[in-house]
Motif scaffolding. Structure first.
Motif, PDB file in Angstrom:
ATOM      1  N   SER A   4      36.786  24.685  60.245  1.00  0.00           N
ATOM      2  CA  SER A   4      36.664  24.642  58.783  1.00  0.00           C
ATOM      3  C   SER A   4      37.901  25.255  58.142  1.00  0.00           C
ATOM      4  N   SER A   5      38.181  24.817  56.941  1.00  0.00           N
ATOM      5  CA  SER A   5      39.322  25.354  56.211  1.00  0.00           C
ATOM      6  C   SER A   5      39.145  26.849  55.971  1.00  0.00           C
ATOM      7  N   ASP A   6      37.926  27.272  55.668  1.00  0.00           N
ATOM      8  CA  ASP A   6      37.681  28.701  55.465  1.00  0.00           C
ATOM      9  C   ASP A   6      37.985  29.495  56.731  1.00  0.00           C
ATOM     10  N   ALA A   7      37.578  28.980  57.889  1.00  0.00           N
ATOM     11  CA  ALA A   7      37.846  29.678  59.145  1.00  0.00           C
ATOM     12  C   ALA A   7      39.349  29.764  59.400  1.00  0.00           C
ATOM     13  N   TYR A   8      40.065  28.668  59.162  1.00  0.00           N
ATOM     14  CA  TYR A   8      41.512  28.669  59.370  1.00  0.00           C
ATOM     15  C   TYR A   8      42.186  29.701  58.469  1.00  0.00           C
ATOM     16  N   HIS A   9      41.693  29.823  57.247  1.00  0.00           N
ATOM     17  CA  HIS A   9      42.287  30.737  56.268  1.00  0.00           C
ATOM     18  C   HIS A   9      41.717  32.153  56.337  1.00  0.00           C
ATOM     19  N   GLY A  10      40.804  32.424  57.271  1.00  0.00           N
ATOM     20  CA  GLY A  10      40.261  33.770  57.416  1.00  0.00           C
ATOM     21  C   GLY A  10      39.333  34.166  56.289  1.00  0.00           C
ATOM     22  N   ILE A  11      38.595  33.220  55.758  1.00  0.00           N
ATOM     23  CA  ILE A  11      37.689  33.487  54.651  1.00  0.00           C
ATOM     24  C   ILE A  11      36.271  33.666  55.196  1.00  0.00           C
ATOM     25  N   LEU A  12      35.729  34.862  55.030  1.00  0.00           N
ATOM     26  CA  LEU A  12      34.374  35.176  55.475  1.00  0.00           C
ATOM     27  C   LEU A  12      33.449  35.235  54.261  1.00  0.00           C
ATOM     28  N   THR A  13      32.275  34.654  54.370  1.00  0.00           N
ATOM     29  CA  THR A  13      31.279  34.748  53.311  1.00  0.00           C
ATOM     30  C   THR A  13      30.239  35.763  53.741  1.00  0.00           C
ATOM     31  N   VAL A  14      30.099  36.813  52.934  1.00  0.00           N
ATOM     32  CA  VAL A  14      29.148  37.883  53.214  1.00  0.00           C
ATOM     33  C   VAL A  14      28.276  38.067  51.978  1.00  0.00           C
ATOM     34  N   GLU A  15      27.012  37.700  52.116  1.00  0.00           N
ATOM     35  CA  GLU A  15      26.053  37.750  51.019  1.00  0.00           C
ATOM     36  C   GLU A  15      26.605  36.983  49.823  1.00  0.00           C
ATOM     37  N   MET A  16      26.859  37.637  48.718  1.00  0.00           N
ATOM     38  CA  MET A  16      27.330  36.937  47.510  1.00  0.00           C
ATOM     39  C   MET A  16      28.818  37.181  47.262  1.00  0.00           C
ATOM     40  N   GLU A  17      29.562  37.490  48.325  1.00  0.00           N
ATOM     41  CA  GLU A  17      30.988  37.743  48.204  1.00  0.00           C
ATOM     42  C   GLU A  17      31.760  36.968  49.263  1.00  0.00           C
ATOM     43  N   VAL A  18      33.045  36.824  49.001  1.00  0.00           N
ATOM     44  CA  VAL A  18      33.954  36.174  49.933  1.00  0.00           C
ATOM     45  C   VAL A  18      35.057  37.172  50.252  1.00  0.00           C
ATOM     46  N   LYS A  19      35.367  37.306  51.545  1.00  0.00           N
ATOM     47  CA  LYS A  19      36.393  38.268  51.957  1.00  0.00           C
ATOM     48  C   LYS A  19      37.480  37.538  52.719  1.00  0.00           C
ATOM     49  N   CYS A  20      38.735  37.841  52.411  1.00  0.00           N
ATOM     50  CA  CYS A  20      39.873  37.301  53.142  1.00  0.00           C
ATOM     51  C   CYS A  20      40.333  38.372  54.126  1.00  0.00           C
ATOM     52  N   VAL A  21      40.281  38.028  55.428  1.00  0.00           N
ATOM     53  CA  VAL A  21      40.626  39.017  56.451  1.00  0.00           C
ATOM     54  C   VAL A  21      42.124  39.299  56.500  1.00  0.00           C
ATOM     55  N   PHE A  22      42.941  38.383  56.012  1.00  0.00           N
ATOM     56  CA  PHE A  22      44.393  38.584  56.042  1.00  0.00           C
ATOM     57  C   PHE A  22      44.869  39.391  54.839  1.00  0.00           C
ATOM     58  N   CYS A  23      44.369  39.059  53.663  1.00  0.00           N
ATOM     59  CA  CYS A  23      44.798  39.741  52.435  1.00  0.00           C
ATOM     60  C   CYS A  23      43.999  41.009  52.158  1.00  0.00           C
ATOM     61  N   LYS A  24      42.881  41.165  52.861  1.00  0.00           N
ATOM     62  CA  LYS A  24      41.994  42.315  52.674  1.00  0.00           C
ATOM     63  C   LYS A  24      41.501  42.413  51.237  1.00  0.00           C
ATOM     64  N   VAL A  25      41.128  41.266  50.679  1.00  0.00           N
ATOM     65  CA  VAL A  25      40.564  41.244  49.330  1.00  0.00           C
ATOM     66  C   VAL A  25      39.150  40.693  49.394  1.00  0.00           C
ATOM     67  N   THR A  26      38.342  41.132  48.443  1.00  0.00           N
ATOM     68  CA  THR A  26      36.977  40.648  48.306  1.00  0.00           C
ATOM     69  C   THR A  26      36.860  39.986  46.949  1.00  0.00           C
TER      70      THR A  26
END
Length: 148
Positions: free
Chosen positions: A43-65
């Motif tokens: 998935s594009s989200d997996a490639y871009h390191g985008i994790l969905t946790v409850e009602m938020e999205v976290k980028c593992v590379f940029c360390k932003v929520t």
């Protein structure tokens, strides 16, 4: 005279205009070609390191929520800062088709499963049944996937 328990509401034409239909989006996929010419589709989200946790999205590379907002997430994935950080974290060649990226000395990111894994558990994760199943799915998608 009895009334049905579940009556369908009656709408006038003006009321129908105000009703929003749910938009179901199919996940975008990325085709990755390995050095041995094998292909994996994630998935594009997996490639871009985008994790969905409850009602938020976290980028593992940029360390932003971020809030769980499709447009905001897609804009983040296209940002130059994010793309530069994705390039700064190449896949580790020793793990080849497992698509592992090192985030820091203690944490790794598995693109196949879209999860973060700590260093002591990395080999266990790669050998796990869940990871093997996700890897098989990525290989199967590569056989059947045609970009739109």
């Amino acid at each position: 005279m009895s009334v049905p328990a579940l009556r369908q509401p009656k709408f006038t034409n003006t009321q129908l205009k105000d009703v929003k239909k749910p938009i179901i989006l199919q996940p975008d996929f990325v085709i990755l070609t390995l050095r041995n010419k094998d292909k994996l589709v994630v998935s594009s989200d997996a490639y871009h390191g985008i994790l969905t946790v409850e009602m938020e999205v976290k980028c593992v590379f940029c360390k932003v929520t971020m809030d769980l907002d499709f447009v905001h997430k897609e804009n983040h994935k296209k940002s130059s800062k994010h793309l530069a950080l994705v390039r700064e974290h190449p896949f580790i060649e020793t793990f080849s088709q497992n698509l592992i990226k090192q985030l820091n000395c203690d944490n790794f990111y598995c693109t196949i499963c879209n999860v973060m894994v700590t260093a002591p558990f990395l080999k266990r994760h790669i050998m796990s049944e869940v990871h093997m199943q996700e890897l098989q799915k990525a290989e199967a998608r590569a056989l059947n996937y045609t970009p739109s």
